[in-house]
Design an enzyme around this catalytic site. Sequence first.
Site, PDB file in Angstrom:
ATOM      1  N   SER A   1       3.676  -2.272  10.251  1.00 26.15           N
ATOM      2  CA  SER A   1       5.131  -2.338  10.435  1.00 26.15           C
ATOM      3  C   SER A   1       5.728  -3.685  10.005  1.00 26.15           C
ATOM      4  CB  SER A   1       5.506  -1.996  11.874  1.00 26.15           C
ATOM      5  OG  SER A   1       5.067  -0.681  12.196  1.00 26.15           O
TER       6      SER A   1
ATOM      7  N   GLY B   1       3.029  -1.166   4.266  1.00 27.85           N
ATOM      8  CA  GLY B   1       3.058   0.262   3.966  1.00 27.85           C
ATOM      9  C   GLY B   1       4.477   0.708   3.647  1.00 27.85           C
ATOM     10  N   GLY B   2       5.134   1.303   4.629  1.00 29.06           N
ATOM     11  CA  GLY B   2       6.458   1.907   4.439  1.00 29.06           C
ATOM     12  C   GLY B   2       7.467   1.038   3.691  1.00 29.06           C
TER      13      GLY B   2
ATOM     14  N   GLU C   1      -5.182  -5.109  10.389  1.00 29.89           N
ATOM     15  CA  GLU C   1      -4.147  -4.114  10.663  1.00 29.89           C
ATOM     16  C   GLU C   1      -4.462  -3.413  11.977  1.00 29.89           C
ATOM     17  OE1 GLU C   1      -2.114  -2.740   6.792  1.00 29.89           O
ATOM     18  OE2 GLU C   1      -3.946  -1.587   6.967  1.00 29.89           O
TER      19      GLU C   1
ATOM     20  N   GLY D   1       2.728   2.134  10.849  1.00 30.77           N
ATOM     21  CA  GLY D   1       3.678   3.244  10.753  1.00 30.77           C
ATOM     22  C   GLY D   1       4.403   3.560  12.042  1.00 30.77           C
TER      23      GLY D   1
ATOM     24  N   ASN E   1       0.868  -1.175   0.000  1.00 29.59           N
ATOM     25  CA  ASN E   1       0.000   0.000   0.000  1.00 29.59           C
ATOM     26  C   ASN E   1       0.906   1.227   0.000  1.00 29.59           C
ATOM     27  OD1 ASN E   1      -1.783   2.059   0.478  1.00 29.59           O
ATOM     28  ND2 ASN E   1      -2.427   1.351   2.513  1.00 29.59           N
ATOM     29  N   TRP E   2       0.962   1.882  -1.148  1.00 30.52           N
ATOM     30  CA  TRP E   2       1.880   3.018  -1.275  1.00 30.52           C
ATOM     31  C   TRP E   2       1.336   4.291  -0.628  1.00 30.52           C
ATOM     32  CZ3 TRP E   2       3.804   2.721  -7.113  1.00 30.52           C
ATOM     33  CH2 TRP E   2       4.475   1.508  -7.304  1.00 30.52           C
ATOM     34  N   LYS E   3       0.083   4.248  -0.198  1.00 33.47           N
ATOM     35  CA  LYS E   3      -0.546   5.418   0.461  1.00 33.47           C
ATOM     36  C   LYS E   3      -0.345   6.667  -0.401  1.00 33.47           C
ATOM     37  CE  LYS E   3      -0.202   3.097   4.858  1.00 33.47           C
ATOM     38  NZ  LYS E   3      -0.073   3.170   6.316  1.00 33.47           N
TER      39      LYS E   3
ATOM     40  N   GLU F   1      -6.937   4.348   7.874  1.00 32.97           N
ATOM     41  CA  GLU F   1      -6.721   5.779   7.629  1.00 32.97           C
ATOM     42  C   GLU F   1      -7.945   6.410   6.985  1.00 32.97           C
ATOM     43  OE1 GLU F   1      -3.009   5.287   5.595  1.00 32.97           O
ATOM     44  OE2 GLU F   1      -2.056   4.724   7.487  1.00 32.97           O
TER      45      GLU F   1
ATOM     46  N   HIS G   1      -9.532   0.855   4.737  1.00 29.27           N
ATOM     47  CA  HIS G   1      -8.278   1.060   5.480  1.00 29.27           C
ATOM     48  C   HIS G   1      -8.534   1.970   6.686  1.00 29.27           C
ATOM     49  CE1 HIS G   1      -4.186   2.258   6.452  1.00 29.27           C
ATOM     50  NE2 HIS G   1      -3.797   1.181   5.809  1.00 29.27           N
TER      51      HIS G   1
HETATM   52  P1  13P Z   1       3.193   0.305   7.673  1.00 28.79           P
HETATM   53  O1  13P Z   1       3.719  -0.969   7.046  1.00 28.79           O
HETATM   54  O2  13P Z   1       3.932   1.527   7.177  1.00 28.79           O
HETATM   55  O3  13P Z   1       3.094   0.213   9.144  1.00 28.79           O
HETATM   56  O4  13P Z   1       1.687   0.494   7.113  1.00 28.79           O
HETATM   57  C1  13P Z   1       0.807  -0.542   7.214  1.00 28.79           C
HETATM   58  C2  13P Z   1      -0.411  -0.212   6.445  1.00 28.79           C
HETATM   59  O5  13P Z   1      -1.203   0.617   6.848  1.00 28.79           O
HETATM   60  C3  13P Z   1      -0.632  -0.905   5.167  1.00 28.79           C
HETATM   61  O6  13P Z   1      -1.918  -0.691   4.689  1.00 28.79           O
END
Ligand code: 13P
Length: 251
Positions: A213, A234-235, A167, A173, A9-11, A97, A95
């Site tokens: 993470s 994510g990251g 998640e 994050g 997920n590149w957000k 967020e 998600h």
């Molecule tokens: P991180 O891997 O950066 O913690 O993000 C997880 C995430 O929200 C993937 O959708």
Amino acid sequence: MRKPVIAGNWKLYKTTPEALELVTSLKPLVENNQGVEIVVAPVFTVLASIKQPLAGSPINLAAQNCHWEEEGAFTGEVSPKMLIDAGCSHVIIGHSERRQYFGETDATVNRKMKAALNAGLTVLFCIGETLAERDAEQTLEVLKTQICGGLEGLSNEQLAKVVIAYEPVWAIGTGKTATNDQAQDAHSFIRGVVGGLYGPAAADAMRILYGGSVKPDNIKGLMAQPDIDGALVGGASLKADSFAAIVNYQN
Ligand code: 13P
């Protein structure tokens, strides 16, 4: 056998040139991996531009959200049909967020899921508790409510194209991954809830991803858990080396 899914997920990161650079580096690193369903989810504006570069590779394209209507006067929205047009086979829905910052509820998540599934997309359906909910020992109740609300009215046939992503919000994050045991406990509970709603065969077939993470150094331990079928990253998905190391966790 449940085929593992590793999704990035590149957000809100990566312009088109940056995305093309990432995909170009990633492709050769994962091209021989047939055992994992590999997915990347860039921003909407990048989707169509990386459709062609990804053609013929094992990397599938996902969007990070969609609207529930096919078309109409809905300024700023993108429909499942349009995502398919842009090259998507998958879409992330619900998600945390989006729930936290954009007012998504179990009811809107459910409408989006139905629209996406009707259009033929595979849905990565996200659920997870906040730290306050975990501390108040409400985790299982929260997960159950999110699962029942999100899946409401879906048939067994539709469910077959749903992947659940657990998640925990406190692990996103933060560098604070859930322990293997914490993740396994939640996944086993989630599978049980799906079983209660759709029966044991559907529960057994359901792929449940962990997110929060995930890094190259913790993926192996997570994937060794019996109810963890992949990861939503994510990251660590923003760099070809680290995402490929996660995708190729079996090597
Ligand atoms: P991180 O891997 O950066 O913690 O993000 C997880 C995430 O929200 C993937 O959708």
